[in-house]
Design a protein around this motif. Structure first.
Motif, PDB file in Angstrom:
ATOM      1  N   GLN A 232       2.903   7.770 -13.418  1.00  0.00           N
ATOM      2  CA  GLN A 232       1.697   7.699 -13.893  1.00  0.00           C
ATOM      3  C   GLN A 232       1.977   7.115 -12.572  1.00  0.00           C
ATOM      4  N   LEU A 233       2.272   5.988 -11.606  1.00  0.00           N
ATOM      5  CA  LEU A 233       2.557   5.334 -10.411  1.00  0.00           C
ATOM      6  C   LEU A 233       2.320   6.316  -9.169  1.00  0.00           C
ATOM      7  N   ARG A 234       2.231   7.690  -8.977  1.00  0.00           N
ATOM      8  CA  ARG A 234       1.167   8.583  -8.053  1.00  0.00           C
ATOM      9  C   ARG A 234       0.452   8.833  -8.290  1.00  0.00           C
ATOM     10  N   ALA A 235      -0.552   8.906  -9.088  1.00  0.00           N
ATOM     11  CA  ALA A 235      -1.406   9.319  -9.810  1.00  0.00           C
ATOM     12  C   ALA A 235      -2.541   7.233  -9.922  1.00  0.00           C
ATOM     13  N   ALA A 236      -2.090   6.738 -10.026  1.00  0.00           N
ATOM     14  CA  ALA A 236      -2.132   5.458  -9.755  1.00  0.00           C
ATOM     15  C   ALA A 236      -3.333   4.983  -7.748  1.00  0.00           C
ATOM     16  N   LEU A 237      -1.355   5.401  -7.366  1.00  0.00           N
ATOM     17  CA  LEU A 237      -1.764   5.798  -6.150  1.00  0.00           C
ATOM     18  C   LEU A 237      -3.251   6.432  -5.551  1.00  0.00           C
ATOM     19  N   ALA A 238      -3.143   7.366  -5.532  1.00  0.00           N
ATOM     20  CA  ALA A 238      -4.091   8.201  -5.402  1.00  0.00           C
ATOM     21  C   ALA A 238      -5.278   8.219  -5.559  1.00  0.00           C
ATOM     22  N   ALA A 239      -5.674   6.918  -7.472  1.00  0.00           N
ATOM     23  CA  ALA A 239      -7.000   6.759  -7.496  1.00  0.00           C
ATOM     24  C   ALA A 239      -7.450   5.543  -6.451  1.00  0.00           C
ATOM     25  N   ALA A 240      -6.165   5.262  -6.198  1.00  0.00           N
ATOM     26  CA  ALA A 240      -6.985   3.103  -6.577  1.00  0.00           C
ATOM     27  C   ALA A 240      -6.052   2.793  -4.967  1.00  0.00           C
ATOM     28  N   ARG A 241      -6.848   1.496  -4.203  1.00  0.00           N
ATOM     29  CA  ARG A 241      -6.786   0.801  -3.737  1.00  0.00           C
ATOM     30  C   ARG A 241      -4.944   0.349  -3.363  1.00  0.00           C
ATOM     31  N   VAL A 242      -5.372  -1.074  -5.162  1.00  0.00           N
ATOM     32  CA  VAL A 242      -3.945  -1.557  -5.060  1.00  0.00           C
ATOM     33  C   VAL A 242      -3.928  -1.242  -6.550  1.00  0.00           C
TER      34      VAL A 242
END
Length: 386
Positions: A118-128
């Motif tokens: 979930q965290l890696r997906a969030a980092l790929a999709a968001a800047r913060v």
């Protein structure tokens, strides 16, 4: 370095300290930020920084009892207070300076595979992105695992309170000649990597700084924060952590216990009872496992059942590399408690009398009509979870 026309010899470490302090005049640089700048990714004794400051004072003629240049802020850090004249406009980032990468952890990553994805997906999709959860729940460890040793600026901001503290820490990490807000913004934009801001819950005004960095482009910086509270900007993605599931908690205990006592064995029911009593909190489990050379899981549980006061020394560790607020369960709780205002503390005390999950109607009676506001404050501070 010259003083009154005479060359002053400084060891490289002391010169780096001098440059770091003068790069952020008037800004309090925390002990953690200075230590990371001088000894990146290396654990040193608590007195190493104080000794370096004393040696620098001696070299530049700055007596500690009547300082002209370096102010000591008790238990927090140091700031440069001497007059400075800056000649020429410094480049935002020294071209020879390479920010440190996030080091790979030396211990085995246990569980949290869903949260990791979930965290890696969030980092790929968001800047913060903010990894959210109570103290000791494993936020920092998950962030390090997600980055996997990639180039980043890792900064511990625990103990920082003001935006100037953050500017000083980020500026020092990026090798700035000065750490005012425009210079740091330009440097962050020029670099464009990942800023890992660890433990930002105590910093006021952080949302404005992060929004400024994200909007600056052109390198498109990514901010990954670990916190007990949300940063609070629209672009923020949140990955929230709770206690480990029982099977993962058992695996974590056995992994850490084996590291200190390879031949020790604990019956499965005793380990499960212990990790359940600890709420699946990774910090508490690791601290309990660190005692395995002397105490079995059952013996640790018996002492915990005697009450928190008698278990304070038990659930603690002086292991190298642990930040101060992670060296004991009490320290982690004290740090979290210090972030609450008085109404939230009163509400937390009333809610702590319940076993299990009380209904909202019950809480409204216990909290005397302020249930929703109190629960929201405690929820936002990771003291209450669904």
């Amino acid at each position: 370095l010259e003083q009154a026309g005479v060359e002053v010899e400084l060891q490289p470490l002391l010169f780096d300290l001098l440059v770091t302090l003068t790069a952020a005049p008037g800004v309090l640089l925390t002990r953690e930020a200075l230590s990371e700048r001088l000894w990146p990714n290396v654990h040193v004794a608590d007195g190493s920084l104080s000794q370096a400051v004393r040696r620098l004072r001696s070299a530049i003629g700055d007596p500690a009892k009547a300082p002209r240049f370096i102010e000591t802020v008790h238990r927090k850090g140091y700031r440069w207070t001497g007059d400075l004249r800056v000649e020429g406009a410094p480049a935002p980032v020294s071209p020879t300076h390479t920010p440190p990468g996030v080091p790979r952890a030396t211990d085995r990553f246990v569980g949290r595979l869903g949260a990791l994805a979930q965290l890696r997906a969030a980092l790929a999709a968001a800047r913060v992105v903010t990894v959210l959860g109570p103290g000791g729940i494993g936020k920092s460890r998950l962030a390090v695992e997600a980055l996997g040793g990639v180039g980043a600026v890792p900064l511990s901001l625990t103990g920082c309170r003001e935006p100037a503290d953050v500017l000083g820490a980020v500026g020092a990490a990026l090798g700035l000649a000065r750490a005012d807000r425009p210079s740091v913004r330009d440097a962050v934009a020029a670099w464009g990597g990942v800023l890992l801001l660890d433990g930002v819950e105590g910093v006021s005004g952080l949302a404005e700084l992060v929004a400024d960095w994200v909007a600056a482009e052109p390198g498109a910086v990514t901010v990954l924060a670990t916190s007990q509270v949300r940063i609070g900007i629209g672009a923020e993605r949140v990955v929230e952590l709770t206690g480990l599931p029982e099977d993962e908690a058992v695996t974590l205990y056995r992994d850490r216990a084996t590291a200190v006592a390879p031949t020790a064995e604990d019956p499965e029911p005793e380990v499960r009872a212990l990790v359940a009593a600890l709420g699946g909190m990774p910090l508490a489990i690791e601290l309990a496992a660190s005692r395995r050379r002397v105490l079995s899981a059952a013996a640790v549980l018996a002492r915990i059942d005697a009450g928190l006061t008698s278990s304070e020394a038990l659930l603690s560790s002086d292991q190298a590399g642990r930040p101060p607020h992670h060296r004991s369960l009490r320290a982690a709780l004290d740090w979290s408690w210090s972030l609450l205002d008085e109404p939230a503390r009163q509400a937390a005390c009333r809610m702590s009398r319940f076993l299990g999950a009380p209904t909202l109607d019950t809480l409204e009676r216990a909290l005397r009509g302020e249930a929703l506001a109190a629960i929201e404050r405690l929820r936002d501070s990771s003291w209450v979870q669904e």
